[in-house]
Design a protein around this motif. Structure first.
Motif, PDB file in Angstrom:
ATOM      1  N   SER A 119       4.851   4.730  -3.669  1.00 41.63           N
ATOM      2  CA  SER A 119       4.853   3.957  -2.428  1.00 41.63           C
ATOM      3  C   SER A 119       3.810   2.843  -2.429  1.00 41.63           C
ATOM      4  N   PHE A 120       3.977   1.933  -1.497  1.00 45.05           N
ATOM      5  CA  PHE A 120       3.010   0.852  -1.295  1.00 45.05           C
ATOM      6  C   PHE A 120       1.615   1.442  -1.070  1.00 45.05           C
ATOM      7  N   ARG A 150       0.161   2.716  -4.290  1.00 47.50           N
ATOM      8  CA  ARG A 150      -0.188   1.594  -5.161  1.00 47.50           C
ATOM      9  C   ARG A 150      -1.479   0.928  -4.680  1.00 47.50           C
ATOM     10  N   LEU A 151      -1.582   0.706  -3.378  1.00 44.72           N
ATOM     11  CA  LEU A 151      -2.793   0.097  -2.810  1.00 44.72           C
ATOM     12  C   LEU A 151      -4.014   0.959  -3.109  1.00 44.72           C
ATOM     13  N   ALA A 152      -3.879   2.267  -2.950  1.00 47.11           N
ATOM     14  CA  ALA A 152      -4.984   3.182  -3.237  1.00 47.11           C
ATOM     15  C   ALA A 152      -5.357   3.125  -4.721  1.00 47.11           C
ATOM     16  N   ARG A 153      -4.364   3.196  -5.583  1.00 51.06           N
ATOM     17  CA  ARG A 153      -4.640   3.194  -7.028  1.00 51.06           C
ATOM     18  C   ARG A 153      -5.288   1.892  -7.476  1.00 51.06           C
ATOM     19  N   HIS A 179      -2.464  -9.222  -0.142  1.00 50.69           N
ATOM     20  CA  HIS A 179      -2.107  -9.691  -1.488  1.00 50.69           C
ATOM     21  C   HIS A 179      -1.036  -8.809  -2.116  1.00 50.69           C
ATOM     22  N   LEU A 180      -1.227  -7.498  -2.003  1.00 51.27           N
ATOM     23  CA  LEU A 180      -0.244  -6.588  -2.591  1.00 51.27           C
ATOM     24  C   LEU A 180       1.098  -6.716  -1.882  1.00 51.27           C
ATOM     25  N   HIS A 181       1.075  -6.839  -0.555  1.00 49.61           N
ATOM     26  CA  HIS A 181       2.329  -6.976   0.185  1.00 49.61           C
ATOM     27  C   HIS A 181       3.081  -8.230  -0.272  1.00 49.61           C
ATOM     28  N   PRO A 238      10.404  -0.567  -0.369  1.00 44.20           N
ATOM     29  CA  PRO A 238      11.628   0.231  -0.265  1.00 44.20           C
ATOM     30  C   PRO A 238      11.337   1.698   0.033  1.00 44.20           C
ATOM     31  N   ALA A 239      12.111   2.262   0.925  1.00 45.34           N
ATOM     32  CA  ALA A 239      11.937   3.668   1.313  1.00 45.34           C
ATOM     33  C   ALA A 239      12.228   4.610   0.145  1.00 45.34           C
TER      34      ALA A 239
END
Length: 180
Positions: free
Chosen positions: A20-21, A24-27, A68-70, A14-15
């Motif tokens: 953000s995605f 989250r991916l980085a963390r 996986h995260l997506h 969601p914008a």
């Protein structure tokens, strides 16, 4: 609009999300934000290959982490990404394990790297798409560690750190004997 253009302008999640995605991916992977952004771009390229290659393709580990995260953003993935961006469902299937599967995925990954070069006219970035030998011989030995529970040290620093600690102990022993 063609799929490559749709993928290019597509933002996962969601914008209105504060987290953000990409963040989250980085963390979740302990990556710098700029690396996570590059992985997302490569994930989009992988999805393009998966739809257009005409055969099964295998992601790198980093790209697989993005996938996986997506998938956990299930509404976005199944109600927006697959129908509106890809124009078809893109399922993620795990390996059944064993030597035959390992060999199949090894070969399939090597073919994916070749398809990448053929499709995009350039080699995939090695820091995101390592060679098949690394992807299937070295990377599977990795495991996730919570840094709150453990001390994580780069192997390249291990011996210099041990040597420095031993030198300090020796110096302390010499100084202790000298001042005793």
């Amino acid at each position: 609009m063609e799929m490559r253009e749709r993928l290019s302008s597509y933002a996962i999640g969601p914008a209105t999300a504060t987290f953000s995605f990409e963040h989250r991916l980085a963390r979740e992977n302990r990556w710098p934000p700029d690396f996570a952004a590059r992985v997302i771009s490569e994930y989009k390229r992988f999805c393009f290959l998966a739809v257009m290659a005409g055969r099964q393709v295998t992601p790198s580990d980093a790209v697989d982490q993005a996938w996986h995260l997506h998938l956990t953003y299930s509404r976005d993935y199944w109600q927006r990404f697959c129908p509106d961006i890809l124009g078809c469902d893109l399922h993620h299937g795990p390996t059944a394990g064993g030597k035959a599967e390992r060999s199949r995925y090894y070969d399939q990954y090597a073919e994916t790297l070749k398809a990448y070069e053929d499709t995009f006219g350039e080699s995939p970035p090695l820091d995101i798409w390592p060679p098949a030998a690394r992807r299937f011989n070295v990377d599977p030995l990795a495991f996730r560690v919570n840094p709150a529970d453990a001390i994580v040290m780069d192997r390249r620093w291990l011996w210099p750190s041990i040597s420095a600690a031993m030198a300090m102990l020796a110096l302390a022993a010499v100084l202790g004997a000298y001042f005793a």
